[in-house]
Design an enzyme around this catalytic site. Structure first.
Site, PDB file in Angstrom:
ATOM      1  N   ASP A 101       0.853  -1.185   0.000  1.00 14.50           N
ATOM      2  CA  ASP A 101       0.000   0.000   0.000  1.00 14.50           C
ATOM      3  C   ASP A 101       0.890   1.237   0.000  1.00 14.50           C
ATOM      4  O   ASP A 101       1.863   1.307   0.751  1.00 14.50           O
ATOM      5  CB  ASP A 101      -0.914   0.003   1.241  1.00 14.50           C
ATOM      6  CG  ASP A 101      -1.917   1.129   1.195  1.00 14.50           C
ATOM      7  OD1 ASP A 101      -1.691   2.141   1.870  1.00 14.50           O
ATOM      8  OD2 ASP A 101      -2.923   1.003   0.474  1.00 14.50           O
ATOM      9  N   ILE A 102       0.566   2.222  -0.862  1.00 11.16           N
ATOM     10  CA  ILE A 102       1.330   3.475  -0.895  1.00 11.16           C
ATOM     11  C   ILE A 102       0.967   4.301   0.335  1.00 11.16           C
ATOM     12  O   ILE A 102      -0.214   4.553   0.603  1.00 11.16           O
ATOM     13  CB  ILE A 102       1.037   4.265  -2.178  1.00 11.16           C
ATOM     14  CG1 ILE A 102       1.396   3.423  -3.406  1.00 11.16           C
ATOM     15  CG2 ILE A 102       1.820   5.577  -2.199  1.00 11.16           C
ATOM     16  CD1 ILE A 102       1.097   4.111  -4.724  1.00 11.16           C
ATOM     17  N   GLU A 148      -4.600   2.467  -4.534  1.00 13.14           N
ATOM     18  CA  GLU A 148      -3.158   2.557  -4.333  1.00 13.14           C
ATOM     19  C   GLU A 148      -2.564   1.269  -3.778  1.00 13.14           C
ATOM     20  O   GLU A 148      -1.443   1.265  -3.279  1.00 13.14           O
ATOM     21  CB  GLU A 148      -2.833   3.730  -3.391  1.00 13.14           C
ATOM     22  CG  GLU A 148      -3.278   3.554  -1.951  1.00 13.14           C
ATOM     23  CD  GLU A 148      -4.708   4.020  -1.712  1.00 13.14           C
ATOM     24  OE1 GLU A 148      -5.043   4.275  -0.550  1.00 13.14           O
ATOM     25  OE2 GLU A 148      -5.481   4.121  -2.675  1.00 13.14           O
TER      26      GLU A 148
END
Length: 496
Positions: A366-367, A410
Site C-alpha cells: 500500500d502506498i 493505491e
C-alpha cells in the site's frame, strides 16, 4: 475472374472507406484543435480582462486605506474611481461599502440613499471569512443600473484586522457577450465563461436565463477538468442535449473556465457535403463492378457463400473475444495484472502448491498517505505516481512466474509461486527500497523522508486444498501490511 472481381471490389471499398475515414478523422481532429485553441485564446482574453479589474480594484483599495481606518471617501477619491472605470470597457463600476453594507463610494453618478448591499452573497462571504483574497462571484443584477454584472470583491479590514466593509468591482456580462459575438460560428456552436464552482457566467448563444445555471453534471466537471486543466473532448451538452466537440481551458490566475464547442452534427454535414461528389463517383464505380460480379457469382452455390460468411463471422468473433479477454485482465493505468487476473493467478498458484507441496507467498503493498498525495498534487500527479510505483514493483521481482498486480486504488500485490516466507521477505524489502529510490516528493506524508514510500506485508502457506485458502493468505499478508503501517510505514512486515 470471380476472384479478380471480388478483390477489385474489396480494394475499391477499402481504399474509399479508408479515405473517407481518414478524412473524417482529420476533420474531427482539426475541430478538436480549433476548439482547444479557441478556448485557450478566450481564456487568455478573460484572464487579461479580470487582471485589469483586479489591478484597478487593488489600486482603489490601496488609495482608500491610505486615508485611514474610517475608509472615508473624498471627492478626489470619487473622481479617481470614475476615471479608472472609464479606462476599462469591461468595468461596470467600482464601489465601496461599510460594515453595514451601506454605500461609501461609487464610480457612478447615482448613489442610493440608505441602500444596503449587506444581503449580497459576496458581502456575506467576506463578512464571515477572514480571507482577503479576490473573490469572483456569480452573476447578479446591478441595483444601480439593472445590468447583469459579475461581482469581483475584496474584504476591507480595520487596523485590528476586524471586518470593515467590502470593495467591489463589477464586470459587465455584455462585455463578454459582445466579444464572443465577433466570432463567426454556427447557430449551435457555443462559447462559454464558467465559474470554477460550475455556475455559468455567460454562454453564447443561449438566452440570459441560462446565466447562473449549475453545470456540475456536465462531463466537463465530472471527468475532463479532473484529468487536465485544458484540452478537448466530445460530449453531450447538459444545457440542450446537443453533442459537440469541446475545447476547454482553466484560467491560471482566477477560478474561471472557458469553453468552445462545435456542433458535431453540423461538422458531419459539412464533411459530407465536401465529400459528396467523390462518394457518388466511387459509388457508381463500385456499382458497375458489383453488377459484373453479381452476374458472375450468382452461379456460385448457396453452401459456398454461407461457408464463407460463417468463416468471416467466426474470425471476427474470435478476434473480438481475444481482445476482450486481454482488456479484461490488464489494469489500464499501470499495465499490471488487474484484480480479476490477480484472483485467477492466486487460485492457480494454490492449485500448483497443492500438487507440488511447495509454498506460495503473497506480498500486499500500500502506498503510504496516498490520499494526501492526491489532495496535495492532484489526480494527474497521482496517476503518474501510481505508474512509477508499478514500474518499481515490476522491477523488484526477478523470477519467472512471479506476478505484480494492481489490487485496487493505491494497493498492489505480488504473487510468488514456489516461494517461502523468508524469500518473500527479501522481495518485499526490495520493493520498499525500490519505491524509496524513486525519490518522488511527498510533502504531506507522515514519513520523515518526505518522499513517496510504501508499506508491505507478506505471508506464505502450503496449500492443503481448503476452499478458503486464498482469503486466508490475503488476510495474513494484509494483517502484516497494517502492522507495518502501525510500526511507522516505509517498511515490510511478516506474519506474527
Amino acid at each position: 475472374m470471380a476472384v479478380f472481381l471480388l478483390v477489385t471490389s474489396l480494394f475499391v471499398i477499402a481504399i474509399n472507406g479508408w479515405s473517407l475515414w481518414n478524412s473524417w478523422q482529420q476533420t474531427v481532429g482539426e475541430k478538436n484543435d480549433d476548439a482547444r485553441n479557441l478556448s485557450v485564446s478566450l481564456a487568455k482574453q478573460a484572464e487579461d480582462a479580470f487582471l485589469q479589474v483586479d489591478i484597478t480594484l487593488a489600486d482603489a483599495v490601496r488609495q482608500l486605506r491610505q486615508r485611514g481606518n474610517d475608509y472615508a471617501a473624498t471627492p478626489e477619491f470619487l473622481r479617481q474611481l470614475k476615471e479608472q472605470q472609464g479606462k476599462l470597457p469591461q468595468l461596470h463600476g467600482l464601489f465601496v461599502y461599510d460594515v453595514q453594507g451601506h454605500w461609501i463610494a461609487s464610480s457612478g453618478n447615482f448613489v442610493p440613499t440608505n441602500a444596503s448591499n449587506a444581503d449580497r452573497a459576496y458581502f456575506i462571504w467576506h463578512r464571515t471569512h477572514n480571507d482577503t483574497n479576490l473573490l469572483i462571484g456569480r452573476v447578479i443584477r446591478s441595483r444601480s443600473t439593472g445590468d447583469l454584472v459579475i461581482p469581483v470583491s475584496v474584504r476591507l479590514n480595520d487596523s485590528q484586522g476586524h471586518f470593515a466593509g467590502v470593495a467591489l468591482a463589477t464586470v459587465r456580462v455584455d462585455y463578454f457577450r459582445q466579444h464572443y459575438s465577433y466570432f463567426a460560428l454556427g447557430n449551435k456552436d457555443t462559447l462559454g465563461l464558467i465559474l470554477a464552482d460550475a455556475s455559468a457566467l455567460y454562454i453564447r448563444p443561449f438566452p440570459d436565463n441560462v446565466i447562473g445555471r449549475t453545470l456540475s453534471t456536465s462531463p466537463l466537471f465530472k471527468t475532463e477538468l479532473k484529468a487536465a486543466s485544458s484540452g478537448n473532448a466530445t460530449w453531450r451538452s447538459s444545457l440542450d442535449g446537443i453533442v459537440r466537440v469541446f475545447g476547454y481551458a482553466r484560467l491560471e490566475r482566477y477560478p474561471l473556465i472557458v469553453t468552445a464547442g462545435y456542433d458535431l452534427d453540423n461538422i458531419r454535414r459539412e464533411w459530407m457535403a465536401a465529400n459528396l461528389i467523390n462518394v457518388l463517383l466511387n459509388l457508381a464505380l463500385l456499382l458497375a463492378i458489383a453488377g459484373m460480379g453479381f452476374l458472375l457469382l450468382r452461379q456460385v452455390g448457396t453452401n459456398v457463400r454461407n461457408q464463407i460468411e460463417l468463416t468471416y463471422v467466426r474470425d471476427e468473433l474470435t478476434n473480438i473475444n481475444h481482445t476482450l479477454q486481454s482488456l479484461a485482465l490488464v489494469d489500464g493505468l499501470t499495465g499490471l495484472a488487474n484484480r480479476r487476473q490477480f484472483d485467477a493467478l492466486l487460485e492457480q498458484g494454490l492449485l500448483r502448491s497443492l500438487k507440488t507441496g511447495d509454498p506460495i507467498s503473497l506480498v500486499m503493498i500500500d502506498i503510504d498517505c496516498f490520499k494526501r498525495f492526491n489532495d496535495t498534487y492532484g489526480h494527474v500527479a497521482g496517476d503518474e505516481c501510481l505508474q512509477d510505483v508499478a514500474w518499481a514493483l515490476k522491477n523488484s521481482v526477478h523470477f519467472h512466474g512471479d506476478v505484480v498486480a494492481r489490487y485496487g486504488g493505491e494497493e498492489f500485490a505480488i504473487i510468488m509461486p514456489n516461494t517461502a516466507a523468508s524469500e518473500a521477505k527479501i522481495v518485499a524489502e526490495r520493493a520498499v527500497r525500490a519505491v524509496m529510490d524513486l525519490g518522488i516528493a511527498h510533502e504531506s506524508t507522515e514519513v520523515p523522508e518526505g518522499i513517496v514510500t510504501i508499506s508491505a506485508g507478506y505471508g506464505a502457506l502450503v496449500s492443503e486444498g481448503k476452499p478458503a485458502e486464498a482469503e486466508q493468505l490475503k488476510k495474513e499478508a494484509d494483517r502484516a501490511l497494517y502492522q507495518a503501517k502501525r510500526n511507522g510505514r516505509n517498511r515490510a512486515n511478516g506474519p506474527a
